[in-house]
Design a protein around this motif. Structure first.
Motif, PDB file in Angstrom:
ATOM      1  N   MET A   1       0.844  -1.169   0.000  1.00  0.00           N
ATOM      2  CA  MET A   1       0.000   0.000   0.000  1.00  0.00           C
ATOM      3  C   MET A   1       0.896   1.242   0.000  1.00  0.00           C
ATOM      4  O   MET A   1       1.899   1.288   0.694  1.00  0.00           O
ATOM      5  CB  MET A   1      -0.905  -0.031   1.235  1.00  0.00           C
ATOM      6  CG  MET A   1      -1.904   1.090   1.273  1.00  0.00           C
ATOM      7  SD  MET A   1      -3.118   0.933   2.615  1.00  0.00           S
ATOM      8  CE  MET A   1      -4.261  -0.203   1.870  1.00  0.00           C
ATOM      9  N   GLN A   2       0.485   2.241  -0.767  1.00  0.00           N
ATOM     10  CA  GLN A   2       1.282   3.454  -0.893  1.00  0.00           C
ATOM     11  C   GLN A   2       0.695   4.593  -0.068  1.00  0.00           C
ATOM     12  O   GLN A   2      -0.486   4.585   0.281  1.00  0.00           O
ATOM     13  CB  GLN A   2       1.333   3.888  -2.368  1.00  0.00           C
ATOM     14  CG  GLN A   2       2.046   2.898  -3.261  1.00  0.00           C
ATOM     15  CD  GLN A   2       1.980   3.322  -4.713  1.00  0.00           C
ATOM     16  OE1 GLN A   2       0.948   3.750  -5.196  1.00  0.00           O
ATOM     17  NE2 GLN A   2       3.112   3.209  -5.390  1.00  0.00           N
ATOM     18  N   VAL A   3       1.538   5.587   0.200  1.00  0.00           N
ATOM     19  CA  VAL A   3       1.115   6.770   0.930  1.00  0.00           C
ATOM     20  C   VAL A   3      -0.089   7.404   0.243  1.00  0.00           C
ATOM     21  O   VAL A   3      -1.040   7.837   0.906  1.00  0.00           O
ATOM     22  CB  VAL A   3       2.291   7.771   1.059  1.00  0.00           C
ATOM     23  CG1 VAL A   3       1.813   9.116   1.556  1.00  0.00           C
ATOM     24  CG2 VAL A   3       3.380   7.203   1.967  1.00  0.00           C
ATOM     25  N   ARG A   4      -0.093   7.427  -1.068  1.00  0.00           N
ATOM     26  CA  ARG A   4      -1.195   8.008  -1.851  1.00  0.00           C
ATOM     27  C   ARG A   4      -2.543   7.397  -1.449  1.00  0.00           C
ATOM     28  O   ARG A   4      -3.568   8.066  -1.492  1.00  0.00           O
ATOM     29  CB  ARG A   4      -0.898   7.785  -3.330  1.00  0.00           C
ATOM     30  CG  ARG A   4      -2.054   7.788  -4.255  1.00  0.00           C
ATOM     31  CD  ARG A   4      -1.711   7.593  -5.726  1.00  0.00           C
ATOM     32  NE  ARG A   4      -0.485   8.171  -6.221  1.00  0.00           N
ATOM     33  CZ  ARG A   4      -0.297   9.472  -6.505  1.00  0.00           C
ATOM     34  NH1 ARG A   4      -1.263  10.331  -6.288  1.00  0.00           N
ATOM     35  NH2 ARG A   4       0.843   9.902  -6.988  1.00  0.00           N
ATOM     36  N   ASP A   5      -2.542   6.123  -1.061  1.00  0.00           N
ATOM     37  CA  ASP A   5      -3.780   5.420  -0.729  1.00  0.00           C
ATOM     38  C   ASP A   5      -4.385   5.857   0.607  1.00  0.00           C
ATOM     39  O   ASP A   5      -5.575   5.629   0.844  1.00  0.00           O
ATOM     40  CB  ASP A   5      -3.536   3.910  -0.700  1.00  0.00           C
ATOM     41  CG  ASP A   5      -3.049   3.377  -2.039  1.00  0.00           C
ATOM     42  OD1 ASP A   5      -3.522   3.866  -3.085  1.00  0.00           O
ATOM     43  OD2 ASP A   5      -2.177   2.480  -2.035  1.00  0.00           O
ATOM     44  N   VAL A   6      -3.584   6.452   1.492  1.00  0.00           N
ATOM     45  CA  VAL A   6      -4.080   6.783   2.829  1.00  0.00           C
ATOM     46  C   VAL A   6      -3.940   8.256   3.212  1.00  0.00           C
ATOM     47  O   VAL A   6      -4.495   8.693   4.212  1.00  0.00           O
ATOM     48  CB  VAL A   6      -3.380   5.930   3.912  1.00  0.00           C
ATOM     49  CG1 VAL A   6      -3.672   4.447   3.707  1.00  0.00           C
ATOM     50  CG2 VAL A   6      -1.886   6.186   3.957  1.00  0.00           C
ATOM     51  N   MET A   7      -3.227   9.044   2.415  1.00  0.00           N
ATOM     52  CA  MET A   7      -2.956  10.438   2.791  1.00  0.00           C
ATOM     53  C   MET A   7      -4.189  11.320   2.665  1.00  0.00           C
ATOM     54  O   MET A   7      -5.131  11.006   1.936  1.00  0.00           O
ATOM     55  CB  MET A   7      -1.839  11.015   1.922  1.00  0.00           C
ATOM     56  CG  MET A   7      -2.238  11.272   0.483  1.00  0.00           C
ATOM     57  SD  MET A   7      -0.824  11.892  -0.464  1.00  0.00           S
ATOM     58  CE  MET A   7      -1.662  12.472  -1.939  1.00  0.00           C
ATOM     59  N   ASN A   8      -4.171  12.428   3.378  1.00  0.00           N
ATOM     60  CA  ASN A   8      -5.187  13.468   3.242  1.00  0.00           C
ATOM     61  C   ASN A   8      -4.714  14.368   2.111  1.00  0.00           C
ATOM     62  O   ASN A   8      -3.644  14.970   2.211  1.00  0.00           O
ATOM     63  CB  ASN A   8      -5.313  14.249   4.553  1.00  0.00           C
ATOM     64  CG  ASN A   8      -6.288  15.395   4.464  1.00  0.00           C
ATOM     65  OD1 ASN A   8      -6.688  15.831   3.386  1.00  0.00           O
ATOM     66  ND2 ASN A   8      -6.656  15.911   5.612  1.00  0.00           N
ATOM     67  N   GLU A   9      -5.492  14.457   1.052  1.00  0.00           N
ATOM     68  CA  GLU A   9      -5.086  15.222  -0.127  1.00  0.00           C
ATOM     69  C   GLU A   9      -5.353  16.720  -0.008  1.00  0.00           C
ATOM     70  O   GLU A   9      -4.977  17.478  -0.893  1.00  0.00           O
ATOM     71  CB  GLU A   9      -5.790  14.666  -1.369  1.00  0.00           C
ATOM     72  CG  GLU A   9      -5.352  13.259  -1.697  1.00  0.00           C
ATOM     73  CD  GLU A   9      -6.080  12.669  -2.890  1.00  0.00           C
ATOM     74  OE1 GLU A   9      -6.922  13.372  -3.503  1.00  0.00           O
ATOM     75  OE2 GLU A   9      -5.815  11.511  -3.217  1.00  0.00           O
ATOM     76  N   GLU A  10      -5.989  17.133   1.056  1.00  0.00           N
ATOM     77  CA  GLU A  10      -6.256  18.562   1.272  1.00  0.00           C
ATOM     78  C   GLU A  10      -5.753  18.960   2.653  1.00  0.00           C
ATOM     79  O   GLU A  10      -6.549  19.240   3.563  1.00  0.00           O
ATOM     80  CB  GLU A  10      -7.744  18.847   1.125  1.00  0.00           C
ATOM     81  CG  GLU A  10      -8.250  18.585  -0.279  1.00  0.00           C
ATOM     82  CD  GLU A  10      -9.736  18.865  -0.428  1.00  0.00           C
ATOM     83  OE1 GLU A  10     -10.346  19.465   0.497  1.00  0.00           O
ATOM     84  OE2 GLU A  10     -10.292  18.483  -1.465  1.00  0.00           O
ATOM     85  N   PRO A  11      -4.429  18.994   2.825  1.00  0.00           N
ATOM     86  CA  PRO A  11      -3.903  19.298   4.155  1.00  0.00           C
ATOM     87  C   PRO A  11      -4.146  20.749   4.550  1.00  0.00           C
ATOM     88  O   PRO A  11      -4.108  21.646   3.710  1.00  0.00           O
ATOM     89  CB  PRO A  11      -2.404  19.029   4.014  1.00  0.00           C
ATOM     90  CG  PRO A  11      -2.116  19.263   2.567  1.00  0.00           C
ATOM     91  CD  PRO A  11      -3.359  18.801   1.840  1.00  0.00           C
ATOM     92  N   VAL A  12      -4.427  20.943   5.818  1.00  0.00           N
ATOM     93  CA  VAL A  12      -4.511  22.291   6.367  1.00  0.00           C
ATOM     94  C   VAL A  12      -3.071  22.759   6.530  1.00  0.00           C
ATOM     95  O   VAL A  12      -2.214  22.025   7.032  1.00  0.00           O
ATOM     96  CB  VAL A  12      -5.224  22.270   7.738  1.00  0.00           C
ATOM     97  CG1 VAL A  12      -5.201  23.650   8.385  1.00  0.00           C
ATOM     98  CG2 VAL A  12      -6.640  21.743   7.592  1.00  0.00           C
ATOM     99  N   ALA A  13      -2.779  23.953   6.076  1.00  0.00           N
ATOM    100  CA  ALA A  13      -1.429  24.504   6.174  1.00  0.00           C
ATOM    101  C   ALA A  13      -1.524  25.962   6.591  1.00  0.00           C
ATOM    102  O   ALA A  13      -2.576  26.586   6.468  1.00  0.00           O
ATOM    103  CB  ALA A  13      -0.690  24.374   4.840  1.00  0.00           C
ATOM    104  N   VAL A  14      -0.419  26.492   7.075  1.00  0.00           N
ATOM    105  CA  VAL A  14      -0.363  27.874   7.515  1.00  0.00           C
ATOM    106  C   VAL A  14       0.866  28.529   6.888  1.00  0.00           C
ATOM    107  O   VAL A  14       1.874  27.851   6.634  1.00  0.00           O
ATOM    108  CB  VAL A  14      -0.328  27.957   9.061  1.00  0.00           C
ATOM    109  CG1 VAL A  14       0.947  27.366   9.633  1.00  0.00           C
ATOM    110  CG2 VAL A  14      -0.541  29.373   9.551  1.00  0.00           C
TER     111      VAL A  14
ATOM    112  N   GLY B   1      -0.225  16.580   0.026  1.00  0.00           N
ATOM    113  CA  GLY B   1      -0.979  15.889   1.062  1.00  0.00           C
ATOM    114  C   GLY B   1      -0.219  15.831   2.358  1.00  0.00           C
ATOM    115  O   GLY B   1       0.883  16.375   2.490  1.00  0.00           O
ATOM    116  N   ILE B   2      -0.833  15.145   3.317  1.00  0.00           N
ATOM    117  CA  ILE B   2      -0.190  14.875   4.593  1.00  0.00           C
ATOM    118  C   ILE B   2      -0.644  13.495   5.032  1.00  0.00           C
ATOM    119  O   ILE B   2      -1.773  13.087   4.758  1.00  0.00           O
ATOM    120  CB  ILE B   2      -0.531  15.961   5.647  1.00  0.00           C
ATOM    121  CG1 ILE B   2       0.389  15.816   6.852  1.00  0.00           C
ATOM    122  CG2 ILE B   2      -1.990  15.921   6.039  1.00  0.00           C
ATOM    123  CD1 ILE B   2       0.472  17.063   7.705  1.00  0.00           C
ATOM    124  N   VAL B   3       0.255  12.760   5.664  1.00  0.00           N
ATOM    125  CA  VAL B   3      -0.081  11.438   6.175  1.00  0.00           C
ATOM    126  C   VAL B   3       0.261  11.415   7.657  1.00  0.00           C
ATOM    127  O   VAL B   3       1.308  11.901   8.071  1.00  0.00           O
ATOM    128  CB  VAL B   3       0.626  10.305   5.382  1.00  0.00           C
ATOM    129  CG1 VAL B   3       2.136  10.368   5.522  1.00  0.00           C
ATOM    130  CG2 VAL B   3       0.094   8.937   5.782  1.00  0.00           C
TER     131      VAL B   3
END
Length: 161
Positions: free
Chosen positions: A1-14, A140-142
């Motif tokens: 399984m890859q990071v792409r499969d579980v990451m949040n594709e809309e990370p909150v950033a500042v 994204g972010i994981v």
């Protein structure tokens, strides 16, 4: 399984130039404990609850203090000084920039990396989240929770077969 499969594709950033109080608001509103810090679109750090707690720490001197009998009279004064420092640090949150408190050494993964590699990095570096970069662009972010959820999905697929 890859990071792409579980990451949040809309990370909150500042943004790095944002006030710490803005970062605190974003963390609270989104119920997260940390987020990427950007300069424009370039990743320059990560800010977490730990970074913010360090800033608000009233015990900046650190160390163990055992009072002598004469110093016991000083305890209320020391507590008052600590309280005043804590209040000052809280007031600084409105003027302190995220770039001043963020963690600058950032570990990242790519979307094609395995979740095992991401998990290994998190354990080795004692971190809870990894920004996901494609080239230099944040995609994204994981988090540890994402990886555990992914492993759970993988285990249920195995059970079905």
């Amino acid at each position: 399984m890859q990071v792409r499969d579980v990451m949040n594709e809309e990370p909150v950033a500042v943004q790095a130039t944002a006030a710490v109080s803005d970062a605190v608001r974003l963390l609270k509103e989104n119920e997260i404990s940390g987020m990427p810090v950007l300069e424009g679109e370039r990743l320059v750090g990560v800010v977490s609850e730990s970074d913010l707690l360090k800033m608000l720490s009233a015990e900046r001197e650190g160390g163990l203090w055992l009072p002598s009998p004469l110093e016991i009279l000083e305890i209320p004064i020391r507590d008052l000084i600590r309280w005043e420092r804590l209040q000052a640090a809280a007031e600084e949150a409105g003027t302190t920039r995220v770039s001043e408190v963020m963690t600058k050494k950032v570990f990242t993964v790519g979307p094609e990396d395995s979740i095992q590699r991401a998990a290994s990095m998190m354990v080795r570096h004692r971190i809870n989240r990894l920004p996901v970069l494609e080239g230099e662009r944040l995609v994204g972010i994981v988090t540890r929770g994402d990886i555990i959820a992914g492993l759970g999905m993988e285990a249920s697929e195995v059970e079905e077969n």
